[in-house]
Design an enzyme around this catalytic site. Structure first.
Site, mmCIF file in Angstrom:
data_model
loop_
_atom_site.group_PDB
_atom_site.id
_atom_site.type_symbol
_atom_site.label_atom_id
_atom_site.label_comp_id
_atom_site.label_asym_id
_atom_site.label_seq_id
_atom_site.Cartn_x
_atom_site.Cartn_y
_atom_site.Cartn_z
ATOM 1 N N LYS A 67 -1.599 12.869 -1.028
ATOM 2 C CA LYS A 67 -0.838 13.806 -0.198
ATOM 3 C C LYS A 67 0.531 13.202 0.164
ATOM 4 O O LYS A 67 0.776 12.000 -0.050
ATOM 5 C CB LYS A 67 -1.678 14.142 1.041
ATOM 6 C CG LYS A 67 -2.991 14.870 0.694
ATOM 7 C CD LYS A 67 -3.819 15.155 1.942
ATOM 8 C CE LYS A 67 -5.110 15.896 1.600
ATOM 9 N NZ LYS A 67 -5.926 16.188 2.818
ATOM 10 N N TYR A 94 -5.965 25.665 -1.081
ATOM 11 C CA TYR A 94 -6.703 25.583 0.182
ATOM 12 C C TYR A 94 -7.210 26.945 0.664
ATOM 13 O O TYR A 94 -7.463 27.120 1.855
ATOM 14 C CB TYR A 94 -5.830 24.924 1.248
ATOM 15 C CG TYR A 94 -5.789 23.400 1.149
ATOM 16 C CD1 TYR A 94 -6.970 22.646 1.126
ATOM 17 C CD2 TYR A 94 -4.578 22.715 1.100
ATOM 18 C CE1 TYR A 94 -6.938 21.258 1.040
ATOM 19 C CE2 TYR A 94 -4.542 21.317 1.025
ATOM 20 C CZ TYR A 94 -5.728 20.602 0.994
ATOM 21 O OH TYR A 94 -5.692 19.223 0.932
ATOM 22 N N ASN A 137 -4.498 12.412 6.321
ATOM 23 C CA ASN A 137 -5.617 11.657 5.734
ATOM 24 C C ASN A 137 -5.433 11.307 4.253
ATOM 25 O O ASN A 137 -6.393 11.003 3.548
ATOM 26 C CB ASN A 137 -6.954 12.357 6.004
ATOM 27 C CG ASN A 137 -7.068 13.695 5.306
ATOM 28 O OD1 ASN A 137 -6.140 14.140 4.641
ATOM 29 N ND2 ASN A 137 -8.219 14.330 5.457
ATOM 30 N N HIS A 145 -6.794 14.007 -1.268
ATOM 31 C CA HIS A 145 -7.772 15.077 -1.489
ATOM 32 C C HIS A 145 -8.618 14.727 -2.701
ATOM 33 O O HIS A 145 -8.097 14.214 -3.693
ATOM 34 C CB HIS A 145 -7.045 16.407 -1.763
ATOM 35 C CG HIS A 145 -7.933 17.457 -2.375
ATOM 36 N ND1 HIS A 145 -8.738 18.277 -1.609
ATOM 37 C CD2 HIS A 145 -8.191 17.784 -3.676
ATOM 38 C CE1 HIS A 145 -9.434 19.081 -2.422
ATOM 39 N NE2 HIS A 145 -9.118 18.797 -3.668
ATOM 40 N N GLU A 154 -9.881 23.518 -9.574
ATOM 41 C CA GLU A 154 -8.672 22.774 -9.185
ATOM 42 C C GLU A 154 -7.987 22.132 -10.395
ATOM 43 O O GLU A 154 -6.762 22.099 -10.470
ATOM 44 C CB GLU A 154 -9.040 21.723 -8.136
ATOM 45 C CG GLU A 154 -9.494 22.362 -6.825
ATOM 46 C CD GLU A 154 -10.087 21.378 -5.808
ATOM 47 O OE1 GLU A 154 -10.133 20.163 -6.103
ATOM 48 O OE2 GLU A 154 -10.499 21.837 -4.719
HETATM 49 P P1 IDP Z 1 -11.783 17.173 2.801
HETATM 50 O O1 IDP Z 1 -10.320 16.948 2.448
HETATM 51 O O2 IDP Z 1 -12.425 15.889 3.251
HETATM 52 O O3 IDP Z 1 -12.548 17.893 1.723
HETATM 53 P P2 IDP Z 1 -11.806 19.698 4.280
HETATM 54 O O4 IDP Z 1 -12.773 20.034 5.357
HETATM 55 O O5 IDP Z 1 -11.960 20.393 2.974
HETATM 56 O O6 IDP Z 1 -11.797 18.106 4.110
HETATM 57 O O7 IDP Z 1 -10.343 19.988 4.861
HETATM 58 C C1 IDP Z 1 -9.230 19.998 3.991
HETATM 59 C C2 IDP Z 1 -8.108 19.254 4.650
HETATM 60 O O8 IDP Z 1 -7.688 19.984 5.791
HETATM 61 C C3 IDP Z 1 -8.450 17.853 5.195
HETATM 62 O O9 IDP Z 1 -8.411 16.867 4.220
HETATM 63 C C4 IDP Z 1 -7.369 17.682 6.231
HETATM 64 O O10 IDP Z 1 -6.120 17.329 5.624
HETATM 65 C C5 IDP Z 1 -7.234 19.089 6.796
HETATM 66 N N1 IDP Z 1 -8.083 19.292 7.979
HETATM 67 C C6 IDP Z 1 -9.410 19.500 8.021
HETATM 68 N N2 IDP Z 1 -9.850 19.630 9.294
HETATM 69 C C7 IDP Z 1 -8.745 19.514 10.076
HETATM 70 C C8 IDP Z 1 -8.524 19.541 11.482
HETATM 71 O O11 IDP Z 1 -9.447 19.723 12.281
HETATM 72 N N3 IDP Z 1 -7.235 19.376 11.903
HETATM 73 C C9 IDP Z 1 -6.195 19.160 11.042
HETATM 74 N N4 IDP Z 1 -6.367 19.122 9.718
HETATM 75 C C10 IDP Z 1 -7.618 19.285 9.218
HETATM 76 MG MG MG Z 2 -12.347 19.841 1.019
#
Ligand code: IDP
Ligand code: MG
Length: 153
Positions: free
Chosen positions: A9, A49, A112, A115, A126
């Site tokens: 990212k 997304y 974070n 992805h 994807e």
């Molecule tokens: P993942 O990336 O571990 O699969 P997902 O639940 O699919 O997690 O969420 C996609 C992305 O959305 C996360 O990697 C993060 O960047 C963002 N995200 C998820 N939950 C939150 C939140 O509560 N606050 C802000 N960003 C979030």
């Molecule tokens: Mg995810």
């Protein structure tokens, strides 16, 4: 052989962590079959997304992922989806185990770093979205494979 899509990212690119992150996945034994630096536009971000549309963090997530260039790649290996997700760590970096990418390099869920596809079905969708069929070089022979894989095809 299973494939998965990885996105480093914008925070990972801006912080100069591309080499570190790719190195961790590469050292694990996953094989790079596609790799690119690109600027995602909103339409691609919204398609990628789509499952999160309507959630409170959705708008911020799209803003974040289009905020700078990302590095996208397709990795191949046995159970590549699961191996990559395990190497990445939990969604919230503070809850990610030390030794994982997020657990070593991140603090906040909205920064974070990376992805990884969450299932083989998501991976197929994807990989097609980011690379199409013709830009994935899954056929190249990696000479070290007999030391990484029990059975080399
Ligand atoms: P993942 O990336 O571990 O699969 P997902 O639940 O699919 O997690 O969420 C996609 C992305 O959305 C996360 O990697 C993060 O960047 C963002 N995200 C998820 N939950 C939150 C939140 O509560 N606050 C802000 N960003 C979030
Ligand atoms: Mg995810």
């Amino acid at each position: 052989m299973e494939q998965t899509l990885v996105i480093i990212k914008p925070d990972g690119v801006q912080r100069g962590l591309v080499g570190d992150i790719i190195g961790r996945l590469e050292r694990r034994g996953l094989k790079i079959v596609a790799l690119e630096l690109r600027q995602m536009d909103r339409s691609l971000a919204e398609r990628h997304y789509g499952e999160h549309q309507g959630k409170p963090f959705y708008a911020g997530l799209v803003d974040y992922i289009v905020s700078g260039p990302v590095v996208t790649m397709v990795l191949e290996g046995p159970r590549a989806v699961e191996a990559t997700r395990a190497t990445i760590g939990a969604t919230r970096p503070v809850e990610s185990a030390p030794g994982t990418i997020r657990g070593d390099l991140g603090l906040e869920v909205g920064r974070n770093l990376i992805h990884g596809s969450d299932s083989t079905e998501s991976a197929a969708r994807e990989v097609a979205l980011f690379f199409g069929g013709e830009r994935v070089h899954s056929g190249w022979r990696r000479d070290v494979d007999r030391w990484v894989l029990e059975i080399v095809s």
